[in-house]
Design an enzyme around this catalytic site. Structure first.
Site, short mmCIF file in Angstrom:
data_model
loop_
_atom_site.label_atom_id
_atom_site.label_comp_id
_atom_site.label_asym_id
_atom_site.label_seq_id
_atom_site.Cartn_x
_atom_site.Cartn_y
_atom_site.Cartn_z
CG HIS A 194 -0.60 0.04 2.51
ND1 HIS A 194 -0.32 1.20 3.17
CD2 HIS A 194 -0.41 -0.96 3.41
CE1 HIS A 194 0.03 0.93 4.42
NE2 HIS A 194 -0.01 -0.38 4.59
CD GLU A 214 -3.69 -1.71 5.23
OE1 GLU A 214 -4.03 -2.72 5.84
OE2 GLU A 214 -3.12 -0.74 5.79
ZN LIG Z 1 -0.45 0.13 8.98
ZN LIG Z 2 0.36 -1.50 6.34
#
Ligand SMILES: [Zn+2]
Ligand SMILES: [Zn+2]
Ligand SMILES: [Zn+2]
Ligand SMILES: [Zn+2]
Lengths: 450, 450
Positions: free
Chosen positions: A263, A309
């Protein structure tokens, strides 16, 4: 059933040799954390990170590099400041939890009531915390597989709802972290419809220890502990952020996709070096190493740098929706989102189609000192969730989490935490698995039931 | 000449055995840092610390326990907050240096100009920094004897004056510390009459590294770095604080004094556990261990917990003045103000009167793994300065400073930094030297010139 050709096993040795000699992953983290820094969705840095990722992917020769829009709620962090004001004043290191409402810039003053864990807070009578701050004191266990996090994080996610039901004006948790430092750990929390939204924060593990000593019964107890708490944070209008996607096209079966996820976003206290600059670097450095091999890739490697995320896998959810129609074309997926490594374990759920190829992959990872996990559970994943649900086999490359939660979600998550040989080993392991899945023929999926 | 009787050498073995089995020093630091916390002169905690010290000394049976007034300038620390605002925003961990003037609560915004060290800043033309923030980037060397501090601290003490002469609106230094953490190190700075007073702060070593990377010339340089700096701090009206003094009276020569010093005050970011809760604990635990021995003390042990060392040894200066008339009666002095230890070296300036006794003391410390320093320099001291100047022989028990400056003057200076076996060893060493000087007859002072 999946079969891995001998040529791929020769190339994987070269791949590992090059990765261990300097994978380039460190340089990726250095660039991302220096040129962009913290990457909270909706900030100028977030936009800069997306531009950085597009440029980096294009510069390294990935194909079809593009962004995919991700709608999500906005949230901002302003001044955070806390202190004990009675029995004697002293500063307390605090941070707001993600999604928390604020106290306003003037803050609140209230008595602190301690609970050893979320269960004890749940067991206290409704209304008994009127006007008080609920403090949840659970310490986190240090484990290699990160399982201590799962146990401790429940108080972070659910503490505010339980505390509000008891009448509390705010909730403070002991940071979900394994360190003994003065750096609080942020991270997501949740509200529930119909329950008042109260501010939620985390104090550092050391400040938690001080609260524990001050609140302990006994002759040294000097009476109630009162705190001042300023968390000038809160929800904002909805925003749009972007995941960044790039392919290394397969020459034989370009429609069959091996997915590598990490992410791009980070919390804003540090510069997101280990979470998840390391994953971004492992992904990009792996793709570059694979691209540099003399042997041509058969299947396509897709690198997805997911947006948002931290706030609730918004990028992964959007990707799952946008790519639902092609779900059947995903051969295997893996993600890197548990720090810099080393990778200590390779693990996939077994089945008749996958077992032989899994053993070959595990064997290829042995020189990197990676064990073959045998518990036959589904590998852990966060951003891969939607695609896994749609049938994509997931390989877990277990990054060593022993010290990860010392740093996770704190201001200490910076470039200084990246160790070159360690992230090189992790990149070698990820690149190996991606490469072997790309060169394999046949499926890792369970045979269809008769 | 000083002579140490055999009985004292038998007792010193018992003293060491008891200290190593649990000296009580840890419990003293725990009590001070929990019940009182940070101890900035002029705060309610400072008054609480004085009351704590008087009570603790009386409870352990010291005699003539009293306070001695120490006048000094006032200073307060309010909100401290900094960020890089260009090329991209990111937070910067900062703290004001002690005695600094403030920026006001609104703060200042200015471009940052980097200097590798104080000499480079001195060499820049006058007026060339008009409207700018001067940033001094010198990193500190890690050494066992703490000598790295002496080299690096010059920029902290003198940076503001030099920067102001060049026209700067503020000075920021890389923290004088050996850690790689997000915790800035405070500490005293100085102004000069006739030079404008500008705000002075320290950024954490990690933020310094980020500034260094952002300001490095090269293709990745994105242009000037602009910062916002809020240091809502500043001088206040004069205050009075107090040193705390207690004696363990000698039974044969009560007028001959062996002095044990430490400082009761601390900086306010942490709770002053290693600086100088550890010294306070070593002093008090040593006195208690000596008091508990079957053999009676011959000379008097005086424990002085000095006020306001951090701000400029105000307590020591006041003590020196108040006790000038009795200066001839001080047999030997030592202080503990370099952390928790272990003690790795015993060192005193040699002379014909002291040499034999020094060798006996050094020999008695060998089981604690302490070496005999042979460089024949004056031992280091801070609070002992005035009495040393008046002729008191000073023994240096060198506390191991290898990791001390990771923590020194930061929010991390808390109870969690105290290691029981280590502070027990240090207490054993200090108690041994104090005891042997108390039981000695004759002088450690240089023979009078003919
Ligand atoms: Zn994290
Ligand atoms: Zn992470
Ligand atoms: Zn000190
Ligand atoms: Zn100090």
């Amino acid at each position: 059933a999946a079969t891995i050709p001998a040529s791929a096993l020769t190339s994987v040795k070269e791949l590992q040799k090059r990765a261990l000699a300097g994978s380039g992953a460190y340089e990726v983290v250095e660039s991302l954390t220096t040129q962009v820094g913290p990457r909270l969705p909706g900030t100028p840095n977030d936009a800069a990170a997306v531009a950085w990722a597009v440029k980096t992917m294009k510069d390294m020769g990935l194909q079809d590099v593009h962004t995919e829009a991700v709608p999500m709620p906005g949230w901002r962090r302003g001044l955070e400041r806390a202190s004990i004001i009675a029995p004697l004043p002293q500063p307390v290191a605090v941070t707001a939890l993600g999604a928390s409402v604020g106290t306003g810039p003037e803050g609140i003053e209230a008595e602190v009531v301690r609970f050893a864990n979320l269960a004890d807070l749940k067991a206290t009578p409704d209304g008994s915390l009127a006007g008080k701050i609920a403090y949840i004191a659970l310490p986190m266990a240090r484990t290699q597989d990160g399982s201590g996090y799962g146990e401790a994080v429940a108080m972070r996610l659910g503490g505010a709802v339980v505390a509000a039901r008891k009448g509390a004006v705010a909730v403070l948790i002991r940071s979900v972290g394994t360190d003994a430092h003065r750096t609080p750990h942020t991270g997501m929390m949740r509200y529930e419809d119909g329950v008042p939204k109260i501010p939620a924060g985390a104090v550092s593990t050391i400040d938690a220890g001080q609260l524990d000593r001050l609140l302990a019964p006994g002759p040294d107890n000097k009476g109630p502990v009162k705190m001042k708490l300023v968390l000038d944070v809160g929800p904002q209008d909805p925003i749009t952020t972007y995941s960044v996607v790039g392919d290394l096209k397969g020459t034989e079966k370009p429609d069959e996709i091996v997915l590598m996820g990490a992410h791009l976003d980070s919390w804003d206290l540090g510069t997101g070096a280990i979470d998840d600059g390391a994953g971004v670097a492992i992904a990009l450095a792996s793709a570059k190493l694979i691209k540099g091999l003399p042997e041509k890739p058969k299947r396509t490697l897709r690198v997805v740098l997911f947006a948002a995320e931290e706030e609730g896998t918004y990028g992964a959810i959007a990707y799952g929706k946008a790519h639902a129609a092609e779900a059947g074309r995903y051969v295997l997926g893996t993600e890197a989102d548990l720090g810099i490594g080393p990778v200590w374990q390779f693990k996939m759920k077994g089945n008749a189609n996958a077992a032989a190829a899994q053993a070959v992959i595990a064997n290829a990872l042995q020189p990197l000192r990676v064990v073959h996990g045998r518990d036959d559970e589904e590998g852990e994943s966060s951003d891969l969730g939607p695609m896994a649900k749609a049938g994509m086999p997931v390989a877990e490359l277990s990054l060593d989490a022993t010290t990860y939660f010392d740093i996770h979600h704190t201001a200490e998550d910076t470039l200084e935490r990246i160790d070159r040989p360690t992230i090189d080993q992790s990149t070698a392991a990820y690149a190996s698995v991606l490469w072997l899945a790309m060169q394999a023929s046949g499926t890792f999926r369970e045979p269809a039931a008769h």
